[in-house]
Write a protein that holds these residues in place. Sequence first.
Motif, PDB file in Angstrom:
ATOM      1  N   VAL A 224       0.871  -1.172   0.000  1.00 24.26           N
ATOM      2  CA  VAL A 224       0.000   0.000   0.000  1.00 24.26           C
ATOM      3  C   VAL A 224       0.906   1.221   0.000  1.00 24.26           C
ATOM      4  CG1 VAL A 224      -1.724   1.349   1.249  1.00 24.26           C
ATOM      5  CG2 VAL A 224      -1.863  -1.145   1.274  1.00 24.26           C
ATOM      6  N   GLY A 225       0.700   2.146  -0.918  1.00 21.34           N
ATOM      7  CA  GLY A 225       1.528   3.347  -0.953  1.00 21.34           C
ATOM      8  C   GLY A 225       1.358   4.103  -2.246  1.00 21.34           C
ATOM      9  N   THR A 226       2.048   5.227  -2.326  1.00 19.85           N
ATOM     10  CA  THR A 226       2.038   6.026  -3.548  1.00 19.85           C
ATOM     11  C   THR A 226       3.078   5.480  -4.507  1.00 19.85           C
ATOM     12  OG1 THR A 226       1.360   7.990  -2.317  1.00 19.85           O
ATOM     13  CG2 THR A 226       2.283   8.351  -4.501  1.00 19.85           C
ATOM     14  N   TYR A 227       2.683   5.247  -5.752  1.00 24.40           N
ATOM     15  CA  TYR A 227       3.626   4.740  -6.745  1.00 24.40           C
ATOM     16  C   TYR A 227       3.680   5.715  -7.914  1.00 24.40           C
ATOM     17  CZ  TYR A 227       6.488   1.436  -9.256  1.00 24.40           C
ATOM     18  OH  TYR A 227       7.553   0.848  -9.903  1.00 24.40           O
ATOM     19  N   GLY A 231      -0.444   7.303  -8.476  1.00 27.03           N
ATOM     20  CA  GLY A 231      -1.114   7.756  -7.262  1.00 27.03           C
ATOM     21  C   GLY A 231      -1.070   6.696  -6.177  1.00 27.03           C
ATOM     22  N   GLN A 232      -2.111   6.659  -5.341  1.00 31.57           N
ATOM     23  CA  GLN A 232      -2.187   5.647  -4.287  1.00 31.57           C
ATOM     24  C   GLN A 232      -2.552   4.298  -4.900  1.00 31.57           C
ATOM     25  OE1 GLN A 232      -3.510   6.476  -0.116  1.00 31.57           O
ATOM     26  NE2 GLN A 232      -4.751   8.037  -1.136  1.00 31.57           N
ATOM     27  N   VAL A 233      -1.759   3.287  -4.573  1.00 31.39           N
ATOM     28  CA  VAL A 233      -2.002   1.954  -5.136  1.00 31.39           C
ATOM     29  C   VAL A 233      -1.982   0.906  -4.030  1.00 31.39           C
ATOM     30  CG1 VAL A 233      -0.766   2.695  -7.219  1.00 31.39           C
ATOM     31  CG2 VAL A 233       0.389   1.236  -5.576  1.00 31.39           C
ATOM     32  N   LEU A 234      -2.604  -0.225  -4.336  1.00 31.21           N
ATOM     33  CA  LEU A 234      -2.464  -1.383  -3.456  1.00 31.21           C
ATOM     34  C   LEU A 234      -2.428  -2.637  -4.303  1.00 31.21           C
ATOM     35  CD1 LEU A 234      -5.414  -3.085  -2.712  1.00 31.21           C
ATOM     36  CD2 LEU A 234      -5.945  -0.787  -1.975  1.00 31.21           C
ATOM     37  N   PHE A 235      -1.609  -3.596  -3.860  1.00 30.31           N
ATOM     38  CA  PHE A 235      -1.468  -4.885  -4.516  1.00 30.31           C
ATOM     39  C   PHE A 235      -2.040  -5.961  -3.606  1.00 30.31           C
ATOM     40  CE2 PHE A 235       2.801  -3.150  -6.281  1.00 30.31           C
ATOM     41  CZ  PHE A 235       2.135  -2.484  -7.305  1.00 30.31           C
ATOM     42  N   ILE A 236      -2.851  -6.818  -4.172  1.00 28.47           N
ATOM     43  CA  ILE A 236      -3.394  -7.950  -3.423  1.00 28.47           C
ATOM     44  C   ILE A 236      -2.991  -9.237  -4.137  1.00 28.47           C
ATOM     45  CG2 ILE A 236      -5.506  -9.150  -2.716  1.00 28.47           C
ATOM     46  CD1 ILE A 236      -6.794  -6.447  -2.264  1.00 28.47           C
ATOM     47  N   GLN A 237      -2.341 -10.141  -3.408  1.00 29.46           N
ATOM     48  CA  GLN A 237      -1.879 -11.404  -3.967  1.00 29.46           C
ATOM     49  C   GLN A 237      -2.827 -12.533  -3.587  1.00 29.46           C
ATOM     50  OE1 GLN A 237       1.878 -12.830  -2.519  1.00 29.46           O
ATOM     51  NE2 GLN A 237       2.086 -14.355  -4.118  1.00 29.46           N
ATOM     52  N   THR A 247      -5.212   1.014  -8.614  1.00 33.49           N
ATOM     53  CA  THR A 247      -4.400   2.229  -8.597  1.00 33.49           C
ATOM     54  C   THR A 247      -5.267   3.473  -8.794  1.00 33.49           C
ATOM     55  OG1 THR A 247      -3.869   2.589 -10.946  1.00 33.49           O
ATOM     56  CG2 THR A 247      -2.719   0.794  -9.828  1.00 33.49           C
ATOM     57  N   GLY A 248      -4.714   4.620  -8.375  1.00 31.62           N
ATOM     58  CA  GLY A 248      -5.464   5.863  -8.456  1.00 31.62           C
ATOM     59  C   GLY A 248      -6.527   5.960  -7.387  1.00 31.62           C
ATOM     60  N   MET A 249      -6.258   5.345  -6.235  1.00 32.45           N
ATOM     61  CA  MET A 249      -7.213   5.354  -5.128  1.00 32.45           C
ATOM     62  C   MET A 249      -7.250   6.738  -4.455  1.00 32.45           C
ATOM     63  SD  MET A 249      -8.327   2.093  -4.858  1.00 32.45           S
ATOM     64  CE  MET A 249      -8.767   1.768  -3.140  1.00 32.45           C
ATOM     65  N   SER A 264     -15.166  -7.078   0.082  1.00 28.56           N
ATOM     66  CA  SER A 264     -14.876  -6.109   1.146  1.00 28.56           C
ATOM     67  C   SER A 264     -14.422  -4.781   0.552  1.00 28.56           C
ATOM     68  CB  SER A 264     -13.805  -6.658   2.090  1.00 28.56           C
ATOM     69  OG  SER A 264     -12.574  -6.851   1.399  1.00 28.56           O
ATOM     70  N   GLU A 265     -14.593  -3.696   1.313  1.00 26.34           N
ATOM     71  CA  GLU A 265     -14.210  -2.372   0.826  1.00 26.34           C
ATOM     72  C   GLU A 265     -12.718  -2.139   1.025  1.00 26.34           C
ATOM     73  OE1 GLU A 265     -15.363   2.374   1.344  1.00 26.34           O
ATOM     74  OE2 GLU A 265     -16.362   0.851   2.577  1.00 26.34           O
ATOM     75  N   LEU A 266     -12.038  -1.755  -0.059  1.00 29.47           N
ATOM     76  CA  LEU A 266     -10.600  -1.500  -0.007  1.00 29.47           C
ATOM     77  C   LEU A 266     -10.292  -0.029   0.216  1.00 29.47           C
ATOM     78  CD1 LEU A 266      -9.511  -3.718  -3.054  1.00 29.47           C
ATOM     79  CD2 LEU A 266      -9.401  -4.310  -0.613  1.00 29.47           C
ATOM     80  N   GLY A 267     -11.234   0.831  -0.156  1.00 29.34           N
ATOM     81  CA  GLY A 267     -11.028   2.273  -0.063  1.00 29.34           C
ATOM     82  C   GLY A 267     -11.999   2.970  -0.990  1.00 29.34           C
ATOM     83  N   THR A 268     -11.611   4.145  -1.480  1.00 30.66           N
ATOM     84  CA  THR A 268     -12.483   4.899  -2.378  1.00 30.66           C
ATOM     85  C   THR A 268     -11.733   5.278  -3.653  1.00 30.66           C
ATOM     86  OG1 THR A 268     -11.870   6.995  -1.344  1.00 30.66           O
ATOM     87  CG2 THR A 268     -13.823   5.859  -0.481  1.00 30.66           C
ATOM     88  N   ALA A 269     -12.493   5.528  -4.705  1.00 24.71           N
ATOM     89  CA  ALA A 269     -11.906   5.940  -5.985  1.00 24.71           C
ATOM     90  C   ALA A 269     -11.383   7.363  -5.880  1.00 24.71           C
ATOM     91  CB  ALA A 269     -12.949   5.842  -7.094  1.00 24.71           C
ATOM     92  N   GLY A 270     -10.257   7.618  -6.555  1.00 26.78           N
ATOM     93  CA  GLY A 270      -9.658   8.944  -6.534  1.00 26.78           C
ATOM     94  C   GLY A 270     -10.014   9.759  -7.761  1.00 26.78           C
TER      95      GLY A 270
END
Length: 299
Positions: A224-227, A231-237, A247-249, A264-270
């Motif tokens: 989880v972080g800015t790439y 923008g804000q991204v997260l990787f799920i394996q 990406t672009g969260m 489940s909710e991961l966050g919101t769209a950016g």
Amino acid sequence: MNMKNLKKSLIIAATLIISTPFFADSTYKVEKGDTLFSISRKYQITVAELRAANNLSEKDVLKAGQKLIIPDADIGTAAALSTSNTSSQPKTQEIKTVVYTVQKGDTLYRIARNNGLTVPELLAINNLDSSAVIKVGQKLNVKASSNPVASKPSVESETVIKVNETTPPDTRNYGSTVNADMNTKWPVSNPKITQIKGKVSGVQLSAKENESVICIHEGTVMYVGTYRGFGQVLFIQTKTGLIYAYTGMGSVKVKKGDYALSGSELGTAGIDSISGKPQITFMVFQNGQPIDPAKAPRN
């Protein structure tokens, strides 16, 4: 300048051009208090990429004055190196190989680039884990069609990478835009789906402002972080080794190490910095290579 000296200068210039590597890495001089994490945040890449580019293990400690190679941002490589075990992922293609002997100054990043491979490909054809550290004299498989050379890094000249200073031009290569198939689950509801082609391959999904982004396949949150550029991204394996990249969260509600359940909710769209519209970019990777997000497994 007489003809003799002119001829000598031209020969020297030609030699320099031929012997200069086709790519030039940027470098960073470590300052007191720096950590791999803080440097990765500064350049908006992952810690795993920094380790691979500099042949560092998790136990290595940075020293003030040490020079680090800062690799180009590559979200496919970042996804592959963020996995728990790259070698467990299936190869996406057969690569004919020859043996290369690791030399002093080599890193996985340099060997891969000098031999026409990505770091994930180099790891895969050598059955190496994403945290692997190489040693002088070690034998590695590299692409047979390449011309293996010693990859002695030069870090004498430093390049400063400027990030987030201006809005970058939109370099994404777009394909067609279609409405979502009601039978296919996407991270946002009923999006317009625009294909993104080229080195970065995936789909851009339209969204409502602050719309919830939903996990479409359960798995472990690996990053989880800015790439840089995303923008804000997260990787799920997933348990099968696929990496789902959101990406672009606008906001992220999970953290590294969490196990995200499907639905489940991961966050919101950016808000996209280029279009100014709410949207996310969604990609799925297998061994660092993108696969069609529409055909990726859901659960």
